[in-house]
Scaffold this active site. Structure first.
Site, PDB file in Angstrom:
ATOM      1  N   HIS A 106     -12.468 -16.166 -40.177  1.00  0.00           N
ATOM      2  CA  HIS A 106     -13.448 -15.080 -40.292  1.00  0.00           C
ATOM      3  C   HIS A 106     -14.045 -15.087 -41.698  1.00  0.00           C
ATOM      4  O   HIS A 106     -13.366 -15.386 -42.679  1.00  0.00           O
ATOM      5  CB  HIS A 106     -12.783 -13.737 -39.997  1.00  0.00           C
ATOM      6  CG  HIS A 106     -13.762 -12.622 -39.800  1.00  0.00           C
ATOM      7  ND1 HIS A 106     -14.374 -11.983 -40.859  1.00  0.00           N
ATOM      8  CD2 HIS A 106     -14.255 -12.040 -38.667  1.00  0.00           C
ATOM      9  CE1 HIS A 106     -15.189 -11.052 -40.389  1.00  0.00           C
ATOM     10  NE2 HIS A 106     -15.136 -11.068 -39.061  1.00  0.00           N
ATOM     11  N   GLU A 144     -20.795 -15.895 -36.154  1.00  0.00           N
ATOM     12  CA  GLU A 144     -21.031 -14.607 -36.801  1.00  0.00           C
ATOM     13  C   GLU A 144     -21.838 -14.810 -38.077  1.00  0.00           C
ATOM     14  O   GLU A 144     -21.274 -15.172 -39.115  1.00  0.00           O
ATOM     15  CB  GLU A 144     -19.707 -13.923 -37.162  1.00  0.00           C
ATOM     16  CG  GLU A 144     -18.945 -13.357 -35.993  1.00  0.00           C
ATOM     17  CD  GLU A 144     -17.926 -12.322 -36.461  1.00  0.00           C
ATOM     18  OE1 GLU A 144     -17.959 -11.205 -35.945  1.00  0.00           O
ATOM     19  OE2 GLU A 144     -17.128 -12.620 -37.348  1.00  0.00           O
TER      20      GLU A 144
END
Length: 253
Positions: free
Chosen positions: A95, A167
């Site tokens: 992430h 993302e």
């Protein structure tokens, strides 16, 4: 036909009681697992309890990160063996917040992917560009580099069972989101990278999520696109109602 997957990333939110209340509120209202995979990636402290609470439902529980070693002198870390021992199903790896705040490298993420697979934990591999990279027109180059590094050394049959999450960093928690067409273009580029590395069958099998300010009011358009197979969701996964709305949208996509 790839089955959609909606994964909630709670980050550092919710008390223990709030986490249990959430699972209790959603687990009897989930769409059929034949139509969508429902995942909640919760703070590590809550994982064993949430796995037990959700054990009679189709809600899968995931972790937000992990180390690549099974044990050792790594204060504060959690190992893949520890996650597997409490029946965690998924783990988010790479992430952007982990890359930025904890200096996670592509090499470390690749090791974590291998460790997850070795313990039958499905890795959700994150990639994405900064606003500066997007404005410079290097989005696809940046994302391709991250994916090639994360998937280095694996066989096609392993990659088929992974999940990739695109993302864009500039869209995470900002209220901004890529247009559905832009998101689909990058997800398609990711699929092309997988095909380049492996083959068309693998590229067609791997599931690619979009993440970045996904909400009930934009999820339908995102999931209507060819290359978007679900969403990695932050804020909209914190409330039972919005999380269930996302799942219903995916089940009917």
């Amino acid at each position: 036909m790839r089955k959609p997957i909606i994964a909630g990333n709670w980050k550092m939110f919710k008390t223990f009681e709030e986490a249990i209340q959430f699972v209790d509120a959603v687990q009897d209202k989930l769409p059929s697992n034949e139509k969508v995979d429902a995942v909640i990636c919760a703070p590590a402290l809550y994982l064993p309890t949430l796995v037990q609470v959700a054990s009679e439902s189709e809600l899968a529980i995931g972790a937000q990160t992990m180390h690549y070693e099974n044990e050792g002198a790594f204060t504060g870390e959690i190992s893949p063996a520890q996650l597997a021992s409490v029946d965690v199903d998924y783990v988010i790896l790479g992430h952007s917040e982990r890359r930025e705040y904890y200096n996670e490298t592509d090499e470390a993420i690749n090791k974590k992917v291998a460790a997850a697979l070795a313990h039958n934990i499905v890795p959700i591999i994150c990639c994405g560009e900064t606003l500066e990279e997007r404005e410079a027109g290097t989005t696809e180059q940046k994302v391709a580099g991250q994916i090639k590094a994360a998937l280095a050394g694996f066989e096609a049959q392993q990659v088929e069972h992974m999940v990739i999450a695109y993302e864009p960093i500039w869209a995470i928690g900002t209220g901004k989101t890529a247009t559905a067409d832009d998101a689909n273009q990058v997800c398609g580029a990711i699929r092309s990278v997988v095909e380049e590395l492996f083959d068309a069958a693998t590229a067609n099998a791997v599931r690619i999520q979009y993440g970045g300010s996904v909400k009930p009011d934009n999820v339908h358009e995102l999931l209507s696109k060819e290359h978007i197979d679900g969403a990695l969701v932050g804020g909209a996964s914190l409330q039972p109602e919005s999380y269930l709305t996302l799942l219903e949208a995916a089940a009917n996509a």
